[in-house]
Write a protein that holds these residues in place. Structure first.
Motif, PDB file in Angstrom:
ATOM      1  N   ASP A 152       2.963  12.947  -2.284  1.00 59.91           N
ATOM      2  CA  ASP A 152       4.249  12.222  -2.643  1.00 59.91           C
ATOM      3  C   ASP A 152       5.389  13.322  -3.001  1.00 59.91           C
ATOM      4  O   ASP A 152       6.607  12.733  -2.618  1.00 59.91           O
ATOM      5  CB  ASP A 152       3.889  11.473  -4.006  1.00 59.91           C
ATOM      6  CG  ASP A 152       2.970  10.203  -3.762  1.00 59.91           C
ATOM      7  OD1 ASP A 152       3.140   9.866  -2.713  1.00 59.91           O
ATOM      8  OD2 ASP A 152       2.254   9.625  -4.827  1.00 59.91           O
TER       9      ASP A 152
ATOM     10  N   LYS B  76       0.895  -1.030   0.149  1.00 63.57           N
ATOM     11  CA  LYS B  76      -0.070   0.173   0.208  1.00 63.57           C
ATOM     12  C   LYS B  76       0.902   1.317   0.081  1.00 63.57           C
ATOM     13  O   LYS B  76       1.759   1.347   0.745  1.00 63.57           O
ATOM     14  CB  LYS B  76      -0.838   0.245   1.222  1.00 63.57           C
ATOM     15  CG  LYS B  76      -1.911  -1.201   1.368  1.00 63.57           C
ATOM     16  CD  LYS B  76      -2.718  -1.324   0.120  1.00 63.57           C
ATOM     17  CE  LYS B  76      -3.671  -2.566   0.401  1.00 63.57           C
ATOM     18  NZ  LYS B  76      -4.721  -2.787  -0.731  1.00 63.57           N
ATOM     19  N   THR B  77       0.499   2.252  -0.974  1.00 68.23           N
ATOM     20  CA  THR B  77       1.355   3.397  -1.158  1.00 68.23           C
ATOM     21  C   THR B  77       0.724   4.590  -0.252  1.00 68.23           C
ATOM     22  O   THR B  77       1.635   5.287   0.363  1.00 68.23           O
ATOM     23  CB  THR B  77       1.273   3.800  -2.549  1.00 68.23           C
ATOM     24  OG1 THR B  77       1.642   2.785  -3.379  1.00 68.23           O
ATOM     25  CG2 THR B  77       2.333   5.184  -2.934  1.00 68.23           C
ATOM     26  N   HIS B  78      -0.464   4.463  -0.106  1.00 65.55           N
ATOM     27  CA  HIS B  78      -1.220   5.594   0.801  1.00 65.55           C
ATOM     28  C   HIS B  78      -1.999   4.928   1.694  1.00 65.55           C
ATOM     29  O   HIS B  78      -2.662   3.894   1.297  1.00 65.55           O
ATOM     30  CB  HIS B  78      -1.749   6.546  -0.074  1.00 65.55           C
ATOM     31  CG  HIS B  78      -0.976   7.264  -1.111  1.00 65.55           C
ATOM     32  ND1 HIS B  78      -0.887   7.213  -2.608  1.00 65.55           N
ATOM     33  CD2 HIS B  78       0.192   8.158  -0.898  1.00 65.55           C
ATOM     34  CE1 HIS B  78      -0.057   7.784  -3.093  1.00 65.55           C
ATOM     35  NE2 HIS B  78       0.600   8.600  -2.198  1.00 65.55           N
TER      36      HIS B  78
ATOM     37  N   ASN C 102      -3.666   0.461  -4.461  1.00 61.56           N
ATOM     38  CA  ASN C 102      -2.483   0.932  -3.786  1.00 61.56           C
ATOM     39  C   ASN C 102      -2.724   1.624  -2.495  1.00 61.56           C
ATOM     40  O   ASN C 102      -1.866   2.336  -1.990  1.00 61.56           O
ATOM     41  CB  ASN C 102      -1.559   1.899  -4.557  1.00 61.56           C
ATOM     42  CG  ASN C 102      -0.813   1.261  -5.952  1.00 61.56           C
ATOM     43  OD1 ASN C 102      -0.508  -0.097  -5.877  1.00 61.56           O
ATOM     44  ND2 ASN C 102      -0.584   1.692  -7.049  1.00 61.56           N
ATOM     45  N   ARG C 103      -4.054   1.533  -2.233  1.00 60.55           N
ATOM     46  CA  ARG C 103      -4.489   2.282  -0.899  1.00 60.55           C
ATOM     47  C   ARG C 103      -5.025   1.466   0.106  1.00 60.55           C
ATOM     48  O   ARG C 103      -5.528   0.433  -0.194  1.00 60.55           O
ATOM     49  CB  ARG C 103      -5.407   3.620  -1.422  1.00 60.55           C
ATOM     50  CG  ARG C 103      -5.053   4.534  -2.196  1.00 60.55           C
ATOM     51  CD  ARG C 103      -6.234   5.411  -2.942  1.00 60.55           C
ATOM     52  NE  ARG C 103      -5.869   6.384  -3.855  1.00 60.55           N
ATOM     53  CZ  ARG C 103      -6.735   6.737  -4.629  1.00 60.55           C
ATOM     54  NH1 ARG C 103      -7.972   6.719  -4.475  1.00 60.55           N
ATOM     55  NH2 ARG C 103      -6.468   7.496  -5.681  1.00 60.55           N
TER      56      ARG C 103
END
Length: 364
Positions: free
Chosen positions: A129, A5-7, A30-31
Motif C-alpha cells: 500500500d 476488494k483492496t488486495h 477486503n481481499r
C-alpha cells in the motif's frame, strides 16, 4: 452490498489441500484470493489480474517456485510484486539465499503457523500500500512539474509579442524624440527602458529554462577539456578575465547539452558577479573525488544563502557591473545536475571568493 476488494492475493501450490488451508488462513473481507495449482497457470493469471502479493510453493512439477519467480522478476509489470516462498525444504542458508537472490521478500516454512502467516501477509500488504501511494504521489508530482514547465513556456511566449512592441516604441522614442524630453522625463524614460530590458531577459531565461529542463537525452562520454574550451569561446571574455584549467583531460558520462548549460551558467555568474579589476577563475577536475570545482576571486556568497540561490527567482541583487540576475540560471543548474545524478553545491569553507563543486561524477 458487496465490499470493494483492496488486495488480490495469488496462491500457487500443486496440492489442492495446501491451497485450501492457506486460503482459509488469509481470507478477509477486503481481499480477493486466487488459487492455482501450477506456476504456468499463475503466469497466465498475472497477465489478467493486478496482484498485490504472491505466495508460491517451491517444490512443484514442470516449473518450480524458483523458476516462476525468476520469470516474473524479469517483466516490468510483475517485477515489483512482493513474493513469499512457501516451502517444506530445509531452511539451510543456501536455499534461503537463492530465494532472496531471485527477488523473494520472505519465507514461510511448512507446517505453517496460522498467526505468523497472517502477520507476515498483513505486513507485506501494508508495504505494498505504501509503495502504491508513493508511486501515485510521484506520478502526480511529475505531472505538476510538467504542467508548470509548459505554463512557463506558454506565458513566456505570450509575453514576448507585447514586450517586443514596447521595446520598438522605446527605440523609436530614443531615436526620434529623446532630445525633446525634459530632464525629469528623461530619467523616467531610462527607468522604463531598463525595466523593459530586465523583463526581456527574464522571459528569455524562462524560455531557456523550460526548453532545457525537458531535455532528457541519454548520457554520453564527453571530454571535459574539449567541452569547457568550447563553452569559454561562447562567453564574452576580455583581457581582464583569466580562466585557469587544471587536470581537465578526462572523460565523464553526462548529457552533453546539460553539461554545457551547467558550466556556462557557473562561469557566467563567476564573471558577472566579480568585483575585482581582474577576474580569476579556476576550473579543476579531481580524479580522486570525481568532482569538478569552479572557483573565483569574487566577493563570495554568504553561507546562509548557499542553498537559497538554487531556488527559482532567488537573486543576490545587483552585480558589481550594475545589472542583476533573474534567479533562474542556478535553478536550471540544479535541475540539470539532478537529471544527471550529480550534485552541485558551494564549498562552505572557501573564503577567498566562491567555489562551486559538481560532485558524484562518473568517469568513462
Amino acid at each position: 452490498m458487496n465490499t470493494a476488494k483492496t488486495h488480490t492475493l495469488l496462491l500457487i501450490d500443486d496440492k489442492p489441500a495446501n491451497l485450501i488451508a492457506l486460503k482459509s488462513m488469509l481470507e478477509h473481507p477486503n481481499r480477493e484470493i486466487i488459487c492455482c495449482q501450477s506456476a504456468n497457470e499463475g503466469l497466465q493469471i498475472l497477465l489478467k489480474e493486478k496482484i498485490s502479493l504472491i505466495l508460491v510453493d517451491v517444490q512443484m512439477p514442470e516449473m518450480d517456485g524458483y523458476e516462476f519467480v525468476e520469470i516474473i522478476k524479469q517483466h516490468p509489470d510483475t517485477a515489483n510484486i512482493p513474493t513469499i516462498f512457501v516451502t517444506a525444504i530445509s531452511d539451510e542458508p543456501k536455499y534461503i539465499n537463492k530465494a532472496y537472490d531471485l527477488g523473494a521478500i520472505d519465507f514461510l516454512f511448512k507446517p505453517l503457523i496460522t498467526e505468523v502467516t497472517r502477520k507476515k501477509v498483513d505486513s507485506f500488504l501494508k508495504i505494498w500500500d505504501y509503495d502504491q501511494q508513493l508511486k501515485s504521489l510521484n506520478e502526480k508530482l511529475q505531472v505538476k512539474n510538467s504542467e508548470l514547465e509548459q505554463f512557463a513556456n506558454i506565458i513566456a511566449h505570450d509575453l514576448k509579442t507585447p514586450l517586443n512592441n514596447i521595446k520598438s516604441l522605446i527605440d523609436f522614442i530614443e531615436e526620434e524624440h529623446v532630445l525633446d524630453l525634459k530632464e525629469e522625463a528623461t530619467g523616467l524614460f531610462e527607468m522604463v527602458k531598463t525595466s523593459a530590458m530586465d523583463m526581456s531577459k527574464l522571459i528569455d531565461d524562462l524560455l531557456h529554462y523550460s526548453k532545457n529542463v525537458e531535455n532528457n537525452e541519454g548520457k554520453e562520454s564527453i571530454h571535459i577539456l574539449t567541452e569547457i574550451n568550447g563553452i569559454i569561446k561562447l562567453i564574452d571574455t576580455d583581457n581582464n578575465i583569466k580562466i585557469n584549467k587544471e587536470n581537465l583531460n578526462h572523460n565523464i558520462l553526462f548529457q552533453p547539452v546539460a553539461f554545457k548549460q551547467i558550466i556556462q551558467n557557473l562561469l557566467s555568474n563567476a564573471i558577472k558577479y566579480n568585483d575585482k579589476d581582474v577576474t580569476e577563475i579556476n576550473i579543476l577536475y579531481s580524479e580522486l573525488d570525481k568532482k569538478i570545482s569552479i572557483s573565483d576571486n569574487g566577493p563570495g556568497i554568504p553561507e546562509n544563502q548557499h542553498e537559497k540561490v538554487f531556488d527559482m527567482f532567488y537573486t543576490l541583487g545587483k552585480t558589481s557591473r550594475g545589472d542583476s540576475g533573474t534567479g533562474i540560471g542556478l535553478n536550471l543548474v540544479k535541475k540539470l545536475a539532478e537529471r544527471n545524478d550529480v550534485t552541485v553545491h558551494f564549498n562552505n569553507n572557501y573564503t577567498e571568493g566562491t567555489e562551486v563543486i559538481i560532485s558524484n561524477l562518473i568517469t568513462s
